[in-house]
Write a protein that holds these residues in place. Structure first.
Motif, short mmCIF file in Angstrom:
data_model
loop_
_atom_site.label_atom_id
_atom_site.label_comp_id
_atom_site.label_asym_id
_atom_site.label_seq_id
_atom_site.Cartn_x
_atom_site.Cartn_y
_atom_site.Cartn_z
N LEU A 23 56.70 38.63 76.42
CA LEU A 23 56.28 38.98 77.79
C LEU A 23 57.50 38.81 78.68
O LEU A 23 58.16 37.77 78.64
CB LEU A 23 55.19 38.00 78.25
N PHE A 24 57.80 39.82 79.50
CA PHE A 24 58.91 39.70 80.45
C PHE A 24 58.35 39.35 81.82
O PHE A 24 57.50 40.06 82.36
CB PHE A 24 59.69 41.02 80.53
N GLY A 25 58.82 38.24 82.40
CA GLY A 25 58.40 37.82 83.74
C GLY A 25 59.57 37.93 84.70
O GLY A 25 60.70 37.55 84.36
N TYR A 26 59.30 38.46 85.90
CA TYR A 26 60.39 38.65 86.88
C TYR A 26 60.03 38.12 88.26
O TYR A 26 60.85 38.14 89.17
CB TYR A 26 60.75 40.15 86.98
N GLY A 27 58.78 37.66 88.44
CA GLY A 27 58.34 37.16 89.75
C GLY A 27 57.81 35.75 89.57
O GLY A 27 58.50 34.87 89.06
N SER A 28 56.54 35.57 89.96
CA SER A 28 55.98 34.21 89.82
C SER A 28 55.93 33.77 88.36
O SER A 28 55.92 32.57 88.08
CB SER A 28 54.58 34.16 90.44
N LEU A 29 55.94 34.74 87.44
CA LEU A 29 55.92 34.34 86.02
C LEU A 29 57.21 33.62 85.63
O LEU A 29 57.26 32.98 84.58
CB LEU A 29 55.68 35.56 85.12
N VAL A 69 54.46 40.29 97.61
CA VAL A 69 55.00 39.72 96.37
C VAL A 69 55.81 40.80 95.65
O VAL A 69 55.86 41.94 96.11
CB VAL A 69 53.84 39.18 95.48
N VAL A 70 56.42 40.42 94.53
CA VAL A 70 57.33 41.39 93.91
C VAL A 70 56.62 42.28 92.89
O VAL A 70 55.65 41.90 92.24
CB VAL A 70 58.56 40.74 93.24
N THR A 71 57.19 43.47 92.78
CA THR A 71 56.89 44.37 91.68
C THR A 71 58.22 44.98 91.24
O THR A 71 59.28 44.62 91.79
CB THR A 71 55.88 45.47 92.07
N ARG A 98 45.25 36.83 85.97
CA ARG A 98 46.23 36.39 86.97
C ARG A 98 46.90 37.59 87.67
O ARG A 98 47.17 37.55 88.86
CB ARG A 98 47.27 35.53 86.24
N GLU A 99 47.18 38.64 86.93
CA GLU A 99 47.94 39.79 87.47
C GLU A 99 47.02 40.95 87.86
O GLU A 99 47.46 42.09 87.94
CB GLU A 99 48.96 40.25 86.42
N LYS A 100 45.75 40.65 88.13
CA LYS A 100 44.74 41.72 88.26
C LYS A 100 44.86 42.58 89.52
O LYS A 100 44.31 43.66 89.59
CB LYS A 100 43.33 41.13 88.21
N GLY A 102 46.51 44.90 90.82
CA GLY A 102 47.35 46.09 90.83
C GLY A 102 48.37 46.20 89.70
O GLY A 102 48.99 47.24 89.53
N TYR A 103 48.55 45.12 88.92
CA TYR A 103 49.59 45.16 87.88
C TYR A 103 49.04 45.69 86.57
O TYR A 103 47.98 45.27 86.11
CB TYR A 103 50.15 43.75 87.63
N LEU A 104 49.79 46.63 85.97
CA LEU A 104 49.44 47.16 84.66
C LEU A 104 50.50 46.73 83.65
O LEU A 104 51.68 46.60 84.00
CB LEU A 104 49.39 48.70 84.72
N VAL A 122 55.53 44.02 80.10
CA VAL A 122 55.86 43.58 81.45
C VAL A 122 54.75 44.08 82.38
O VAL A 122 54.23 45.18 82.17
CB VAL A 122 57.25 44.12 81.88
N TYR A 123 54.36 43.27 83.37
CA TYR A 123 53.36 43.71 84.35
C TYR A 123 54.07 44.36 85.52
O TYR A 123 54.93 43.72 86.17
CB TYR A 123 52.57 42.50 84.87
N VAL A 124 53.70 45.61 85.81
CA VAL A 124 54.29 46.34 86.94
C VAL A 124 53.16 46.88 87.81
O VAL A 124 52.19 47.46 87.31
CB VAL A 124 55.17 47.52 86.45
N ASP A 157 56.36 30.02 99.91
CA ASP A 157 56.65 29.28 98.67
C ASP A 157 57.01 30.23 97.53
O ASP A 157 57.88 29.94 96.72
CB ASP A 157 55.43 28.47 98.20
N TYR A 158 56.29 31.35 97.47
CA TYR A 158 56.55 32.35 96.42
C TYR A 158 58.00 32.82 96.52
O TYR A 158 58.73 32.85 95.53
CB TYR A 158 55.57 33.51 96.59
N LEU A 159 58.41 33.19 97.73
CA LEU A 159 59.78 33.68 97.92
C LEU A 159 60.81 32.58 97.65
O LEU A 159 61.78 32.80 96.93
CB LEU A 159 59.93 34.22 99.35
C1 SIN Z 1 55.87 38.76 87.13
O1 SIN Z 1 56.16 37.66 87.60
O2 SIN Z 1 56.40 39.15 86.07
C2 SIN Z 1 54.85 39.65 87.77
C3 SIN Z 1 54.70 39.49 89.23
C4 SIN Z 1 54.17 38.16 89.68
O3 SIN Z 1 53.20 37.65 89.09
O4 SIN Z 1 54.71 37.60 90.63
#
Ligand code: SIN
Length: 188
Positions: A23-29, A69-71, A98-100, A102-104, A122-124, A157-159
Motif C-alpha cells: 500500500l502506498f501512503g502519501y497523506g495521513s497514511l 486534505v491531500v490527493t 477510512r478513505e471512503k 472519495g478515494y478509490l 494507492v488511494y486517489v 494538525d493534518y497539514l
Molecule cells: C494517503 O494518505 O495515502 C491518502 C490520503 C489520506 O488519507 O490523507
C-alpha cells in the motif's frame, strides 16, 4: 456524503488470496498508522503530485464545512514520495472505510530507495468525486485549513503532521511546505 466503500469492494485490484500487498501512503497514511503492517519502506510513485485539493467531510471537516486534505493529481514526469506498507489483504476493509470520502484504490508501481520496484495499491480521490475541491489561492487554502476541524481533529494538525513527516523523510515538497508556512504565519 458520497462514499466509495462499495466502489472499492467492486474493484478487481485486490486478490484476497495474496499473502501480502503493498500500500502506498502519501497523506495521513504516512503519519497516522492505525492498521497492522508487515514492513514499511519509503517509496516513490511516478506521474503524480500531492495537492491539498480534496474536501474532507468525515475526518478534518464536516459535510457542512469540509476541510482540505491531500490527493494525487496526475503530472507527467513528476514523482511523489511516501511510505509503502506491506499489509495483508484483509487490512483493506479497514482502509476502505477510512478513505471512503472519495478515494478509490488504484494499482501503481512503487520504487524503493535502493531502486527495487513492486506493484501495489494507492488511494486517489480523482477530480470527478463529489468532495473534490480543486486548486485555490495558497493564502485561501491556508485560511481554510486553519478554520476547519472534524471528527479526526483540527485540519491544521493534518497539514503540520504531514509536513513534519515529509521533513523527516528528507522530502522537499514545495506545495505542502508553502501551506505550512502560511498556516503558521496566520497563527502568530
Ligand atoms: C494517503 O494518505 O495515502 C491518502 C490520503 C489520506 O488519507 O490523507
Amino acid at each position: 456524503m458520497e462514499n466509495t466503500i462499495e466502489l472499492n469492494r467492486q474493484r478487481c485490484n485486490l486478490n484476497p488470496e495474496d499473502g501480502s500487498v503493498w500500500l502506498f501512503g502519501y497523506g495521513s497514511l504516512i503519519y497516522k498508522v492505525d492498521f497492522p503492517y508487515l514492513e514499511c519502506r519509503p517509496a516513490r510513485i511516478k506521474g503524480w503530485v500531492r495537492r491539498f485539493w480534496q474536501g474532507s467531510h468525515d475526518h478534518r471537516g464536516t459535510p457542512q464545512a469540509p476541510g482540505r486534505v491531500v490527493t494525487l493529481i496526475p503530472r507527467e514526469g513528476a514523482q511523489c514520495l511516501g511510505l509503502a506498507y506491506r499489509v495483508t489483504p484483509d487490512t483493506f476493509s479497514h482502509l476502505d472505510i477510512r478513505e471512503k470520502n472519495g478515494y478509490l484504490r488504484f494499482s501503481t508501481r512503487m520504487i524503493f530507495a535502493d531502486g527495487d520496484e513492486a506493484p501495489g495499491l494507492v488511494y486517489v480521490a480523482t477530480e470527478d468525486n463529489a468532495a473534490f475541491l480543486g486548486p485555490a489561492d495558497e493564502d485561501e487554502m491556508a485560511r481554510h485549513i486553519a478554520r476547519s476541524r472534524g471528527p479526526s481533529g483540527p485540519n491544521s494538525d493534518y497539514l503540520l503532521r504531514l509536513a513534519q513527516a515529509l521533513r523527516e523523510l528528507g522530502e522537499q515538497d514545495d506545495h505542502v511546505f508553502l501551506l505550512e508556512q502560511k498556516l503558521l504565519r496566520l497563527d502568530t
